[in-house]
Scaffold this motif. Structure first.
Motif: not given
Lengths: 261, 391
Positions: B8-14, B52-61, B65-67, B71-72
């Motif tokens: 995932v290389v998002p554009r800076a504005a997004a 929320g934590f359940y989602l994080l557990e299920r979908l670790p990606w 993506v958030v990190v 960092a972007r």
């Protein structure tokens, strides 16, 4: 002429057990020494004495002209001795790359205060370490560089062994101790290992290697200096052919009856 | 290519927009749970959090993506965080109870970050963080009450005193490991509590009273803050002070984590013998972890003492150490963000679940055992380090 490593009259006792009994040998710069002997003969104990894990009950160990007997392990490593372990002991939850960077620990000069208050200095030093580590991984024969961001614990067996050697080389040692590097390898992997060690010697002609081995095919590849330990005693030393022909060695490996046959 | 985030290389504005949105929703959630009064509101919010934590557990990606997003656009991330932290008291207004909770949560975040050097990075089970916290509080309070020393001077003095104490417990601890090491630190925590209780000059069980409020450029921290016609209650002073210390703790933690020191701690956590064979002076690095822990804990202790202006030995019991340890385990060992989340969660939840306050320890015990069994790496597990462009 002074030897790189001098082990003089080293005895190691654990209570009543004599693990090493008056062992003496010398090693020159750039040479390979293979240590053979049955299980429990004291080969790994010898490594532990040289690297300062154990302080010998009697005798001295000198490295590069300095008496290192009983010196703490991290000091011995700093002076240029690196090792691998019989059952590979990688930092399993760190990445492949980080394992090698940890191997460069003795080369890091930034202290706690530098890290806290001069982050640019510390960061630059770490960046250099990353570059060097990547170079070391590229040099390695296996696909380690491609896997540099994987946890080391997930590597295949042969790659683990390669990584352990790369990690040991990261400290730019003068002497590297390899504890049964071929353990658990099949024939093809063992051949690759021999090629790795030969390449290592070509790349670092000054580097000395001590090799604990059970696989005679590996020993045969480095026949100049072989020594055999049994019950903590040095029972034979010399070229591989001579050591192999030695009746004491045959007895130690095969028992009295077979040696007589 | 090996790193999922590089997909995932998002554009800076997004990225900037998403970053701001994410942080604002995080802050809104914290505000909502802090101001929830009714039982059903709390339960609903907890349900949302659990989902929320359940989602994080299920979908670790999601985590990756958030990190990667944060960092972007580091400048946007930092600026948004700064605006949120600075603006929060204005949102809270005159509700001093919420401010109080936030101050305590931030102090616990500092303590948890301090312990994280040991428990998280180096796997040293230190149960004496509460004692270092207490030593920091007492040293600064004694200096202020008896010798009229200014708060700003007591802060470094208390930190140095506690660091010295860290060395003192660190050195005997080097002779033990694992369970035995934990026992030695428990003993230290109990001994410090008993000493504070029995010494004459610490005020014994009555503690120390009348710790004067700090002043900065003539502004007393006991007075409300007035800016642009807004009036913030006096607690806001300590809120900002605590926030500053959290920032110091985070910077310290990051710098150490991203250096060969953090790596050396991780190495000795994984395999002490192999760490020695890489030339790491294991004993020194363990003692260093004790010292850093004590240093930061003393900062938190000093602020606590001046904030409540009254301290007694009961503020620094063994239980405090257990609470801090729970925060690190729940939040995520060796993950700075996770540890802060753990500290906030475990400060705010017990307050919101007052009905069960008699069972507080029991609940903490169940939480720790549950996490160690089901998710030993905590809510936010440690991440592999990435260098250079890969990040």
């Amino acid at each position: 002429m002074s030897a790189l490593l001098a082990v003089e009259n080293v005895t190691m006792r654990f209570g009543g057990l004599v693990a090493l009994d008056n062992i003496t040998f010398f090693m020159e710069k750039g040479s390979v020494l293979a240590v053979i002997g049955p299980n429990g003969a004291g080969k790994s104990t010898l490594f532990n004495v040289v690297t300062g894990v154990y302080r010998p009950t009697a005798g001295r160990v000198k490295f590069d002209g300095v008496d290192i007997t009983g010196m703490p392990t991290h000091e011995v490593v700093r002076r240029g001795v690196a090792r691998t372990f019989q059952s590979s002991r990688l930092f399993r939850d760190l990445s492949v790359l980080d394992n090698v960077i940890v191997g460069m620990h003795t080369r890091a000069s930034a202290g706690v205060l530098d890290v806290l208050f001069r982050p640019a200095v510390a960061r630059r030093e770490l960046a250099t370490a990353v570059e060097k580590a990547e170079a070391l991984l590229r040099e390695s024969s296996g696909p380690l560089y491609e896997q540099r961001y994987r946890p080391a614990g997930t590597l295949a067996q042969a790659d683990r062994r390669r990584l352990e050697i790369a990690r040991a080389l990261a400290s730019q040692p003068k002497l590297i101790l390899l504890d049964e590097p071929s353990a658990g390898m099949d024939d093809a992997e063992t051949d690759a290992l021999v090629a790795d060690i030969e390449r290592l010697r070509a790349q670092h002609p000054e580097l000395s290697v001590i090799l604990i081995e059970h696989d005679m095919r590996v020993v045969e590849a480095f026949p100049e200096h072989v020594m055999c330990i049994d019950y903590g005693r040095l029972i034979a030393g010399g070229r591989f052919e001579a050591v192999r022909a030695n009746p004491h060695v045959q007895e130690a490996y095969l028992g009295t009856a077979a040696a007589d046959a | 290519m090996n790193h999922p985030a590089s997909r995932v290389v998002p554009r800076a504005a997004a990225a900037a927009a998403t970053t701001i949105l994410l942080q604002i929703s995080g802050a809104a959630f914290v505000y909502a749970i802090l101001s929830a009064e009714e039982g059903w509101q709390v339960v609903a919010l907890l349900g949302l959090l659990g989902f929320g934590f359940y989602l994080l557990e299920r979908l670790p990606w999601i985590n990756d993506v958030v990190v990667a997003l944060l960092a972007r656009v580091p400048v946007v991330t930092t600026a948004t965080a700064a605006v949120i932290v600075l603006g929060f008291p204005f949102l809270v207004g005159s509700n001093t109870y919420i401010l109080h909770l936030l101050i305590v949560a931030q102090l616990y975040a500092v303590l948890a970050l301090a312990l994280n050097f040991q428990l998280g990075s180096a796997n040293i089970p230190n149960f004496a963080t509460g004692a270092s916290y207490g030593i920091g509080a007492y040293v600064s309070a004694l200096l202020a009450v008896n010798f009229n020393v200014s708060f700003w001077l007591t802060l470094p003095v208390a930190a140095l005193a506690a660091t010295l104490f860290g060395f003192v417990i660190g050195i005997p601890c080097m002779r033990t490991r694992d369970t035995y090491l934990a026992l030695v630190t428990i003993a230290f925590a109990v001994v410090v509590h008993q000493l504070l209780n029995n010494f004459e000059w610490t005020g014994g069980p009555n503690g120390l009273v009348g710790i004067p409020a700090p002043t900065l450029f003539g502004h007393s921290f006991a007075d409300p803050i007035e800016v642009f016609g807004w009036t913030l209650p006096s607690q806001a002073n300590f809120y900002y002070l605590a926030a500053a210390v959290v920032i110091i703790a985070v910077i310290t933690a990051r710098r150490l984590h991203e250096s060969h020191i953090g790596l050396a701690w991780n190495a000795l956590r994984a395999d002490e013998m192999a760490a020695k064979a890489q030339g790491i002076n294991v004993a020194w690095y363990k003692v260093l972890a004790f010292a850093v822990d004590a240093f930061l804990a003393a900062f938190a202790g000093t602020i606590y003492a001046f904030y409540v202006s009254y301290i007694s030995p009961d503020n620094f019991t063994f239980l405090v150490s257990v609470t801090i340890m729970t925060m690190v385990i729940v939040g995520g060992m060796d993950n700075i963000f996770g540890v802060i989340v753990g500290a906030f969660l475990l400060t705010i939840l017990p307050e919101k679940l007052r009905a069960f306050s008699d069972y507080r320890l029991l609940i903490f015990g169940v939480i720790v055992i549950g996490f160690l069994m089901i998710r030993p790496e905590g809510l936010f597990p440690q991440r592999l380090r990435h260098y250079g462009v890969e990040r």
